[in-house]
Design an enzyme around this catalytic site. Structure first.
Site, PDB file in Angstrom:
ATOM      1  N   HIS A   1      43.589  46.304  25.955  1.00 37.48           N
ATOM      2  CA  HIS A   1      44.640  47.146  25.378  1.00 37.48           C
ATOM      3  C   HIS A   1      45.512  47.794  26.450  1.00 37.48           C
ATOM      4  O   HIS A   1      46.709  47.962  26.253  1.00 37.48           O
ATOM      5  CB  HIS A   1      44.013  48.224  24.483  1.00 37.48           C
TER       6      HIS A   1
ATOM      7  N   CYS B   1      44.259  44.501  33.092  1.00 34.54           N
ATOM      8  CA  CYS B   1      43.653  45.622  32.363  1.00 34.54           C
ATOM      9  C   CYS B   1      44.196  46.894  32.981  1.00 34.54           C
ATOM     10  O   CYS B   1      45.189  46.843  33.706  1.00 34.54           O
ATOM     11  CB  CYS B   1      42.122  45.551  32.343  1.00 34.54           C
ATOM     12  N   GLY B   2      43.610  48.036  32.679  1.00 36.91           N
ATOM     13  CA  GLY B   2      44.179  49.284  33.162  1.00 36.91           C
ATOM     14  C   GLY B   2      44.216  49.353  34.680  1.00 36.91           C
ATOM     15  O   GLY B   2      45.266  49.566  35.291  1.00 36.91           O
ATOM     16  N   THR B   3      43.058  49.160  35.290  1.00 36.12           N
ATOM     17  CA  THR B   3      42.974  49.193  36.757  1.00 36.12           C
ATOM     18  C   THR B   3      42.970  47.800  37.379  1.00 36.12           C
ATOM     19  O   THR B   3      43.136  47.653  38.587  1.00 36.12           O
ATOM     20  CB  THR B   3      41.659  49.858  37.194  1.00 36.12           C
ATOM     21  N   GLY B   4      42.668  46.795  36.586  1.00 34.75           N
ATOM     22  CA  GLY B   4      42.461  45.436  37.095  1.00 34.75           C
ATOM     23  C   GLY B   4      41.014  45.179  37.468  1.00 34.75           C
ATOM     24  O   GLY B   4      40.607  44.028  37.612  1.00 34.75           O
TER      25      GLY B   4
ATOM     26  N   GLY C   1      37.886  45.945  35.862  1.00 35.99           N
ATOM     27  CA  GLY C   1      36.937  45.413  34.866  1.00 35.99           C
ATOM     28  C   GLY C   1      37.203  43.960  34.540  1.00 35.99           C
ATOM     29  O   GLY C   1      36.277  43.130  34.499  1.00 35.99           O
TER      30      GLY C   1
ATOM     31  N   HIS D   1      45.112  32.747  51.866  1.00 39.75           N
ATOM     32  CA  HIS D   1      43.774  32.785  52.476  1.00 39.75           C
ATOM     33  C   HIS D   1      42.636  32.538  51.490  1.00 39.75           C
ATOM     34  O   HIS D   1      41.599  32.029  51.870  1.00 39.75           O
ATOM     35  CB  HIS D   1      43.538  34.149  53.161  1.00 39.75           C
ATOM     36  N   ASN D   2      42.815  32.972  50.243  1.00 38.06           N
ATOM     37  CA  ASN D   2      41.709  32.922  49.278  1.00 38.06           C
ATOM     38  C   ASN D   2      41.893  31.878  48.193  1.00 38.06           C
ATOM     39  O   ASN D   2      41.009  31.692  47.360  1.00 38.06           O
ATOM     40  CB  ASN D   2      41.518  34.293  48.612  1.00 38.06           C
TER      41      ASN D   2
ATOM     42  N   ARG E   1      48.074  49.871  34.312  1.00 41.65           N
ATOM     43  CA  ARG E   1      48.403  51.302  34.215  1.00 41.65           C
ATOM     44  C   ARG E   1      48.929  51.866  35.523  1.00 41.65           C
ATOM     45  O   ARG E   1      49.273  53.046  35.601  1.00 41.65           O
ATOM     46  CB  ARG E   1      47.158  52.092  33.788  1.00 41.65           C
TER      47      ARG E   1
ATOM     48  N   ARG F   1      40.740  26.836  58.155  1.00 46.81           N
ATOM     49  CA  ARG F   1      39.498  27.635  58.218  1.00 46.81           C
ATOM     50  C   ARG F   1      39.224  28.341  56.880  1.00 46.81           C
ATOM     51  O   ARG F   1      38.070  28.618  56.536  1.00 46.81           O
ATOM     52  CB  ARG F   1      39.578  28.661  59.351  1.00 46.81           C
TER      53      ARG F   1
ATOM     54  N   ARG G   1      35.713  28.736  54.061  1.00 44.51           N
ATOM     55  CA  ARG G   1      35.240  30.016  53.516  1.00 44.51           C
ATOM     56  C   ARG G   1      35.266  30.016  52.003  1.00 44.51           C
ATOM     57  O   ARG G   1      34.309  30.487  51.349  1.00 44.51           O
ATOM     58  CB  ARG G   1      36.118  31.154  54.063  1.00 44.51           C
TER      59      ARG G   1
HETATM   60  C1  RB5 Z   1      40.442  50.917  29.508  1.00 42.63           C
HETATM   61  O1  RB5 Z   1      40.537  52.261  29.217  1.00 42.63           O
HETATM   62  C2  RB5 Z   1      40.138  50.709  30.982  1.00 42.63           C
HETATM   63  O2  RB5 Z   1      38.866  51.186  31.271  1.00 42.63           O
HETATM   64  C3  RB5 Z   1      40.262  49.244  31.341  1.00 42.63           C
HETATM   65  O3  RB5 Z   1      41.539  48.801  31.041  1.00 42.63           O
HETATM   66  C4  RB5 Z   1      40.058  48.908  32.801  1.00 42.63           C
HETATM   67  O4  RB5 Z   1      40.795  49.734  33.623  1.00 42.63           O
HETATM   68  C5  RB5 Z   1      38.653  48.766  33.221  1.00 42.63           C
HETATM   69  O5  RB5 Z   1      38.358  48.367  34.336  1.00 42.63           O
END
Ligand code: RB5
Length: 155
Positions: free
Chosen positions: A11, A67-70, A72, A100-101, A111, A134, A138
């Site tokens: 979401h 996702c919010g932070t990337g 999870g 590199h990866n 977010r 190289r 890896r």
């Molecule tokens: C959702 O609230 C948040 O936890 C999810 O998007 C993410 O940031 C988790 O890693």
């Protein structure tokens, strides 16, 4: 262009994923959208695992996840043996994730990133080649299990 780009989000990443879909359409890319399909609260693994499975099965070569932070969604995707999901937040990190990866999934923190930055990172991800050399050695050491094609080979 025949290659399809896999997409997934929760979401917190939904609005940015929709924005990136429009961008991919304008640039002539096809995509497979594994959801989620609204800003209703949901659990990111439910949408990340289907994309990871598609990469593991060789059905898709590349994806974009938000996702919010990337964190999870990226953690979940990286449970899949053929996935190399890279959380990126600026041009240099995105460039190096490819060079590199050999990252095959770009992970974005919805977010904490403007649509303009996200669009720029997607372009970098789609147009930057792996350097090999190289880095190839890896990257080959990353999976915990042999890729299916290698399982029958002599050790
Ligand atoms: C959702 O609230 C948040 O936890 C999810 O998007 C993410 O940031 C988790 O890693």
């Amino acid at each position: 262009m025949s290659e399809k780009i896999g997409l997934c989000c929760d979401h917190a990443g939904f609005n940015l994923k929709e924005r990136l879909k429009r961008m991919l359409e304008v640039e002539g890319y096809e995509y497979v959208d594994y959801g989620t399909n609204s800003t209703d609260s949901c659990d990111y693994p439910d949408f990340a695992h289907p994309l990871g499975q598609a990469i593991d099965r060789g059905e898709l070569a590349r994806g974009i996840a938000v996702c919010g932070t990337g964190n999870g969604i990226g953690m979940t995707l990286n449970k899949h043996q053929r996935v190399r999901a890279a959380l990126c937040w600026n041009d240099e990190i995105a460039t190096l994730a490819r060079e590199h990866n050999d990252a095959n999934i770009l992970v974005l923190p919805g977010r904490f990133m403007s649509e303009e930055t996200a669009a720029r990172l997607v372009n970098i991800f789609l147009h930057t080649a792996f350097e090999g050399g190289r880095h190839e050695r890896r990257v080959r050491k990353i999976p915990l299990q042999a890729a299916p094609a290698e399982e029958g080979s002599a050790r």
